[in-house]
Design a protein around this motif. Structure first.
Motif, short mmCIF file in Angstrom:
data_model
loop_
_atom_site.label_atom_id
_atom_site.label_comp_id
_atom_site.label_asym_id
_atom_site.label_seq_id
_atom_site.Cartn_x
_atom_site.Cartn_y
_atom_site.Cartn_z
N GLY A 140 -33.48 -10.21 -10.77
CA GLY A 140 -33.13 -9.12 -9.18
C GLY A 140 -33.13 -8.04 -9.82
O GLY A 140 -32.77 -7.50 -10.67
N ALA A 141 -32.19 -7.64 -8.41
CA ALA A 141 -32.08 -6.27 -7.86
C ALA A 141 -30.71 -6.45 -8.82
O ALA A 141 -30.08 -7.63 -7.86
N PRO A 142 -29.70 -4.83 -9.23
CA PRO A 142 -28.42 -5.76 -9.29
C PRO A 142 -27.49 -5.42 -7.99
O PRO A 142 -26.65 -6.75 -7.90
N GLY A 143 -27.35 -5.04 -6.95
CA GLY A 143 -27.09 -5.56 -5.01
C GLY A 143 -27.17 -7.01 -5.19
O GLY A 143 -25.83 -7.32 -5.21
N PHE A 144 -28.60 -7.47 -5.43
CA PHE A 144 -28.47 -8.49 -4.61
C PHE A 144 -27.71 -9.47 -5.55
O PHE A 144 -27.22 -11.07 -5.34
N ALA A 145 -28.08 -9.32 -6.80
CA ALA A 145 -27.62 -10.24 -8.02
C ALA A 145 -25.39 -10.70 -7.89
O ALA A 145 -25.40 -11.60 -8.28
N ARG A 146 -24.83 -9.49 -7.75
CA ARG A 146 -23.34 -9.34 -7.37
C ARG A 146 -23.39 -10.30 -6.38
O ARG A 146 -22.07 -10.54 -6.73
N THR A 147 -24.64 -10.01 -5.32
CA THR A 147 -23.53 -10.91 -4.57
C THR A 147 -23.77 -12.39 -4.78
O THR A 147 -22.95 -12.84 -4.05
N LEU A 148 -24.83 -13.39 -5.31
CA LEU A 148 -25.18 -14.59 -5.77
C LEU A 148 -24.32 -14.80 -7.03
O LEU A 148 -23.56 -16.05 -6.43
N LEU A 149 -23.73 -13.49 -8.52
CA LEU A 149 -22.82 -14.06 -8.56
C LEU A 149 -21.46 -13.87 -7.87
O LEU A 149 -20.39 -14.81 -8.54
N ALA A 150 -20.82 -13.63 -6.74
CA ALA A 150 -19.74 -13.61 -6.21
C ALA A 150 -20.20 -14.99 -5.63
O ALA A 150 -18.73 -15.83 -5.89
N HIS A 151 -20.67 -15.01 -4.90
CA HIS A 151 -21.46 -16.61 -4.58
C HIS A 151 -20.24 -18.18 -5.59
O HIS A 151 -19.76 -18.66 -5.47
N LEU A 152 -21.11 -17.47 -6.72
CA LEU A 152 -20.84 -18.58 -7.85
C LEU A 152 -19.40 -18.81 -8.47
O LEU A 152 -18.56 -20.18 -9.03
N GLU A 153 -18.88 -17.60 -8.65
CA GLU A 153 -17.35 -17.25 -8.72
C GLU A 153 -16.77 -18.20 -7.77
O GLU A 153 -15.81 -18.53 -8.37
N HIS A 154 -17.07 -17.70 -6.80
CA HIS A 154 -16.04 -18.22 -5.58
C HIS A 154 -16.88 -20.22 -5.56
O HIS A 154 -15.53 -20.73 -4.42
N ALA A 155 -17.64 -20.92 -5.84
CA ALA A 155 -17.72 -22.02 -5.77
C ALA A 155 -17.47 -23.07 -7.32
O ALA A 155 -18.97 -23.50 -7.81
N PRO A 156 -16.99 -22.54 -8.06
CA PRO A 156 -17.06 -23.63 -9.42
C PRO A 156 -17.32 -24.41 -9.50
O PRO A 156 -18.06 -25.15 -10.22
N GLN A 157 -17.08 -25.53 -8.55
CA GLN A 157 -17.23 -26.41 -8.37
C GLN A 157 -18.51 -27.31 -8.12
O GLN A 157 -19.19 -28.23 -8.47
N ALA A 158 -19.45 -26.23 -7.64
CA ALA A 158 -21.27 -26.19 -8.18
C ALA A 158 -21.91 -26.91 -9.83
O ALA A 158 -22.41 -27.63 -9.61
N GLY A 159 -20.73 -26.01 -10.16
CA GLY A 159 -21.22 -25.82 -12.16
C GLY A 159 -22.24 -25.41 -12.62
O GLY A 159 -23.42 -25.96 -12.87
N PHE A 160 -22.51 -24.42 -11.87
CA PHE A 160 -23.63 -23.24 -12.48
C PHE A 160 -22.91 -22.19 -12.65
O PHE A 160 -21.90 -21.62 -12.18
N LYS A 161 -23.42 -21.95 -14.33
CA LYS A 161 -23.00 -20.64 -14.89
C LYS A 161 -23.62 -19.70 -15.88
O LYS A 161 -24.73 -19.91 -15.96
N PRO A 162 -24.03 -18.37 -14.74
CA PRO A 162 -24.95 -17.68 -15.32
C PRO A 162 -24.56 -17.09 -17.21
O PRO A 162 -23.02 -17.23 -17.36
N VAL A 163 -25.62 -16.70 -17.34
CA VAL A 163 -25.20 -16.39 -18.83
C VAL A 163 -26.02 -14.75 -18.88
O VAL A 163 -25.90 -14.27 -20.10
N CYS A 164 -27.05 -14.72 -17.94
CA CYS A 164 -27.70 -13.43 -18.20
C CYS A 164 -28.33 -13.37 -17.31
O CYS A 164 -28.56 -13.55 -15.77
#
Length: 470
Positions: A140-164
């Motif tokens: 995607g675009a960097p702006g929305f990607a940062r939003t997704l990454l912030a969601h994943l960072e605040h929900a480590p219990q979901a177990g999704f690990k971004p790699v690239c």
């Protein structure tokens, strides 16, 4: 493997529930009757057959616990109902202890739900430590990607690990030539490597055995979505489309089923009725208690209003409620009776001659708002929510303030997040209304029952008096 283990565990829990129920009923855990054995065996078979149909063994990753438990409870009640039909069909219900059957149903259900809770806690703990994680590549675009990454960072219990991350803004052309001129392995986004070549991205996903690829793209990029689905058509990688619709609406977008069609809510009531039950119960109980305790204050103010100025005790005015439904709001009359031109409402100003002496005191201390607990009791308002404005002011500001009418997607309130942050009283400038709406929309976006409790306590201790109320 995990699903088969879970099925076997569920069957064992049903057996354990039947044995514990027999021990509670007859003080012996072993000597089961033939009919009890038959019902337990039949329950086990039904659990193995029906639970998958209810989605009990689907992955919980990234989902809330409550819907999962509700699904388990519904599946178990279906199993029990089917077992009852079997017992009646075989004319053996008269030989079954109803107390045992009730104990067995309750205990087995509790065990099934407790097992899910325990597994949920264990998996959350493991995933917070980086174990049992699924790797994710984001497109995607960097702006929305940062939003997704912030969601994943605040929900480590979901177990999704971004790699690239694949940046579609620098996507290769149809011939496969990198527009930026390089694979760009050195670039980073939130510590993630950034790729701009589709072939290099696909190779990396395959080499690292990435579990999921998330296409975080606008709805208009259908061709780009097709390119990625075509690229990974032979790969066993989960492709998920997360539409970037941030600019289309002010509310979180949810996918719902409408006549069998997946539908994306762009602008709709943000909360389901079950979510609002705690708020509804609190509103009615709090309003009833407030009206009961404040009855002496009501009587004193009513007498004071009658003695200090001619006219009615209460002032009624039409306001918009949830989804724009009109209702009559109640206030203690704080002004002398006067007539205004049709379609015009003049806000009170400092030293306004229309405001009575007692009315000025009531307005500064918000005592004139107390009759609105009647509106809360009638279900027209909430204790906490965006303040409703006069209909004439709605017509004035709805075209000047972006998102103004979205405030009415939930019930208006006696107090709100804007009010406890100092936005009370008249709004003579558009900028003031924009600030108030900003606080109201923040409240709607971040609503929770405990957020309501916070606003109530702040209101009690500092929200009744305001410099802007006159």
């Amino acid at each position: 493997m995990f699903r088969n283990t879970a099925r076997c565990l569920d069957a064992l829990l049903v057996i354990a529930g039947g044995l514990l129920a027999h021990w509670m009923r007859f003080s012996t855990p072993i000597a089961l009757s033939d009919v009890e054995r038959l019902l337990i065996a039949f329950n086990c078979v039904l659990v193995l057959l029906l639970f998958p149909g209810f989605g009990v063994y689907e992955t919980w990753r990234g989902k809330a616990l409550a819907p999962v438990l509700a699904r388990v409870a519904a599946a178990w009640l279906t199993v029990v109902a089917t077992a009852l039909v079997l017992a009646f069909t075989l004319h053996r219900m008269d030989t079954v202890s109803r107390l045992w059957f009730g104990y067995s149903t309750l205990i087995s259900g509790v065990l099934l739900i407790a097992a899910r809770c325990a597994m949920h806690v264990v998996l959350r703990s493991l995933r917070r430590r980086g174990m049992n994680a699924r790797t994710v590549a984001i497109v995607g675009a960097p702006g929305f990607a940062r939003t997704l990454l912030a969601h994943l960072e605040h929900a480590p219990q979901a177990g999704f690990k971004p790699v690239c991350f694949f940046d579609t803004g620098a996507m290769t052309d149809a011939l496969g030539t990198d527009i930026e001129g390089a694979h760009n392995y050195g670039a980073r986004l939130n510590r993630l490597p950034v790729l701009t070549d589709l072939n290099a991205f696909a190779a990396r996903v395959r080499e690292e055995r990435v579990n999921e690829v998330w296409l975080a793209l606008p709805l208009s990029q259908e061709h780009t979505i097709y390119r990625f689905t075509h690229t990974f058509r032979h790969d066993f990688v989960n492709l998920r489309f997360i539409p970037d619709v941030r600019g289309l609406s002010l509310f979180n977008h949810t996918l719902v089923d409408v006549v069998g069609l997946p539908t994306l809510n762009l602008s709709a009531t943000p909360f389901s009725p079950p979510q609002m039950w705690p708020k509804l119960m609190f509103d009615r109980l709090f309003a009833a208690l407030a009206l009961l305790m404040l009855a002496p204050v009501f009587i004193a103010l009513a007498i004071g209003i009658k003695l200090t100025s001619p006219g009615p005790v209460f002032f009624r005015q039409t306001r918009k409620g949830v989804d724009g439904q009109p209702f009559a709001i109640y206030k203690f009359r704080s002004m002398s009776v006067h007539q205004e031109a049709h379609g015009q409402v003049t806000q009170a100003t400092r030293n306004d001659s229309r405001v009575t002496k007692l009315g000025g005191f009531m307005r500064r201390t918000s005592l004139d708002e107390l009759p609105q607990f009647l509106n809360v009791l009638l279900g027209q308002m909430s204790v906490v929510g965006p303040r409703p404005h006069a209909v004439e002011h709605d017509d004035l500001y709805k075209d000047q303030v972006y998102g103004y009418m979205h405030r009415y997607r939930i019930k208006p309130g006696i107090t709100g997040w804007a009010q406890v942050n100092g936005y009370r009283g008249a709004t003579t400038k558009v900028e003031k209304m924009e600030a108030r709406v900003k606080f109201d929309l923040f409240y709607i976006h971040n609503w929770s029952f405990w957020f309501d409790m916070k606003i109530v306590f702040i209101t009690i201790f500092k929200g009744f008096i305001g410099r802007n109320a006159f």
